[in-house]
Design an enzyme around this catalytic site. Structure first.
Site, PDB file in Angstrom:
ATOM      1  CG  PHE A 153     -92.491 -82.973  24.151  1.00  0.00           C
ATOM      2  CD1 PHE A 153     -92.397 -82.104  23.065  1.00  0.00           C
ATOM      3  CD2 PHE A 153     -93.081 -82.504  25.325  1.00  0.00           C
ATOM      4  CE1 PHE A 153     -92.872 -80.792  23.144  1.00  0.00           C
ATOM      5  CE2 PHE A 153     -93.555 -81.193  25.407  1.00  0.00           C
ATOM      6  CZ  PHE A 153     -93.457 -80.346  24.326  1.00  0.00           C
ATOM      7  CG  ASP A 213     -89.326 -85.075  30.892  1.00  0.00           C
ATOM      8  OD1 ASP A 213     -90.253 -84.989  31.720  1.00  0.00           O
ATOM      9  OD2 ASP A 213     -89.290 -84.421  29.830  1.00  0.00           O
ATOM     10  CE  LYS A 259     -97.935 -82.553  30.041  1.00  0.00           C
ATOM     11  NZ  LYS A 259     -96.718 -82.857  29.334  1.00  0.00           N
TER      12      LYS A 259
HETATM   13  C1  LIG Z   1     -95.657 -81.906  28.811  1.00  0.00           C
HETATM   14  C2  LIG Z   1     -94.258 -82.342  28.911  1.00  0.00           C
HETATM   15  C3  LIG Z   1     -93.204 -81.414  29.054  1.00  0.00           C
HETATM   16  C4  LIG Z   1     -93.424 -79.927  29.003  1.00  0.00           C
HETATM   17  O1  LIG Z   1     -94.170 -79.455  30.076  1.00  0.00           O
HETATM   18  P1  LIG Z   1     -94.722 -77.957  30.039  1.00  0.00           P
HETATM   19  O2  LIG Z   1     -95.417 -77.816  31.362  1.00  0.00           O
HETATM   20  O3  LIG Z   1     -95.621 -77.839  28.855  1.00  0.00           O
HETATM   21  O4  LIG Z   1     -93.547 -77.058  29.905  1.00  0.00           O
HETATM   22  C5  LIG Z   1     -91.922 -81.904  29.226  1.00  0.00           C
HETATM   23  N1  LIG Z   1     -91.685 -83.223  29.241  1.00  0.00           N
HETATM   24  C6  LIG Z   1     -92.656 -84.136  29.109  1.00  0.00           C
HETATM   25  C7  LIG Z   1     -92.326 -85.590  29.160  1.00  0.00           C
HETATM   26  C8  LIG Z   1     -93.973 -83.725  28.919  1.00  0.00           C
HETATM   27  O5  LIG Z   1     -94.941 -84.644  28.745  1.00  0.00           O
END
Ligand SMILES: *Cc1c(COP(=O)(O)O)cnc(C)c1O
Length: 402
Positions: free
Chosen positions: A137, A222, A251
């Site tokens: 994700f 990520d 986050k």
């Molecule tokens: C939550 C998340 C995102 C997206 O972050 P947003 O602030 O909602 O755009 C991207 N990558 C990972 C691994 C995430 O957990």
């Protein structure tokens, strides 16, 4: 003004979410309070965002102080707050350059654009392939969601950006067969969060790193969910055998204030120049001031050791519940990013367990298919962990009764 209730949501909000029936009115540490008079232990941490808990005193005072100096001025100017956080991030990592944004999706969007631009500048436009992995994700912009490994999130918004390949996660042989000189970037989460708390195995990471290097492809980690102390090291990569070329963070970086960051090297950063990419709010002085406070707090060895210890405590408690109820296949994860995978026959019922927990006064998350996810504040107290586990125990008793 009409009276604001949960029904107001259905009237005025675009229905992307289906929130709980009571409104959240207050947060304190690892507790939440709702408009129906209930108190909850919060094992969600604002989905791995409230790293220092709700309404942290230090965060409050930084917001107050910075709000008296400068809240926003735009990137026509730069300022002490933004540059201070950038310096701190470089000091605690292997990276030397930072670009600020406001969310995880934007951080990945910038990282992916940067990787494409590097390949374009150095090797021409045919080196454009981005490899990502199943169940990953990476956010909800059209590019980041298309790169993400769950088609259900990107289907129906086509045409999707091209030259994106999804391969099975942790599958060394398939990766070896597929990567080529056309590949410009490989993006992965060191522990897949939304996908169900799935750790990249060390051998896989090592192979990906080696083949990225030999094919001149950039490796992007990520760390939007795994970063800023969540997994017991400042960034999760620091607990692996590899260093990526680009790292994205968001986050928990400002414990609840929107922020995101892209970290990379001087050599890669020079492929962005004034005008090639940008963000109106990115590097916002208020968000960065809080970010600096969070980084100062979380990067301390004693703090990170505490996260590790609490993670072990929570994991052991979950293991006990696994033995007691026999409904879980596996407890996994690192630090305070943990998952409890349900047995095959119960996989569709994670949401139901989440509901029962809430009824008993405990908020938990779900992830992937049939995984309960735990991502509490990193400074959650041991006694609050205990309290939450007792509530989870009660909820599982009810769940296994029918
Ligand atoms: C939550 C998340 C995102 C997206 O972050 P947003 O602030 O909602 O755009 C991207 N990558 C990972 C691994 C995430 O957990």
């Amino acid at each position: 003004m009409p009276k604001i209730t949960r029904n107001t949501f259905d009237k005025v909000m675009i229905p992307c979410y289906k929130p709980f029936n009571c409104l959240i009115v207050k947060g304190k540490g690892s507790y939440l309070f709702d408009s129906c008079g209930n108190k909850y232990v919060d094992f969600t941490g604002g989905i791995a965002v409230n790293s220092l808990g709700h309404c942290n005193k230090g965060v409050q005072s930084v917001i107050k102080k910075q709000s008296k100096k400068l809240i926003h001025a735009s990137n026509i100017f730069t300022n002490i707050s933004t540059l201070t956080l950038a310096v701190k991030l470089t000091e605690h990592t292997d990276f030397s350059k930072v670009f600020f944004v406001n969310s995880g999706a934007e951080a990945n969007e910038a990282a992916l654009k940067l990787a494409r631009r590097v390949a374009f500048n150095l090797y021409g436009e045919t080196k454009d392939e981005i490899i990502s992995f199943g169940h990953s994700f990476h956010g909800r912009t059209l590019f980041s969601v298309s790169v993400g490994g769950q088609d259900k999130y990107s289907d129906g918004f086509g045409p999707k950006p091209g030259a994106i390949t999804h391969l099975p996660f942790n599958d060394i042989e398939t990766f070896k067969k597929h990567i080529s000189d056309k590949t410009c970037a490989v993006i992965l989460e060191p522990i897949q969060g939304e996908g169900g708390i799935i750790e990249a195995n060390p051998e896989f990471l090592k192979t990906v790193r080696e083949l990225c290097t030999s094919h001149n492809a950039l490796l992007i980690f990520d760390e939007v969910q795994t970063g800023v102390g969540r997994c017991g090291s400042f960034y999760a990569y620091q607990n692996t055998n590899v260093v990526p070329d680009i790292l994205t963070s968001a986050k928990g970086l400002a414990s609840g204030i929107p922020i995101g960051a892209v970290l990379t090297s001087d050599k890669i950063a020079e492929h962005f120049s004034p005008g090639t990419h940008g963000s109106t709010f990115g590097g916002n002085p208020l968000a960065c001031a809080v970010g600096s406070y969070v980084v100062d707090t979380i990067s301390k060895e004693s703090f990170l050791n505490n996260v590790k210890e609490k993670g072990i405590t929570l994991k052991q408690s979950l293991e006990k519940l696994k033995h007691k109820y026999g409904i879980f296949k596996e407890i996994r994860g690192k630090g305070l990013l943990l998952g409890a995978e349900l047995n095959e026959n119960l996989k569709d019922r994670a949401g139901e367990i989440q509901q029962i927990c809430a009824k008993y006064g405990l908020f938990i998350l779900t992830a992937g298919h049939g995984v309960l996810r735990f991502a509490p504040a990193l400074n959650i107290k041991n006694k609050t962990i205990e309290e939450g586990i007792k509530l989870l125990d009660k909820a599982l008793t009810e769940f296994t009764q029918d």
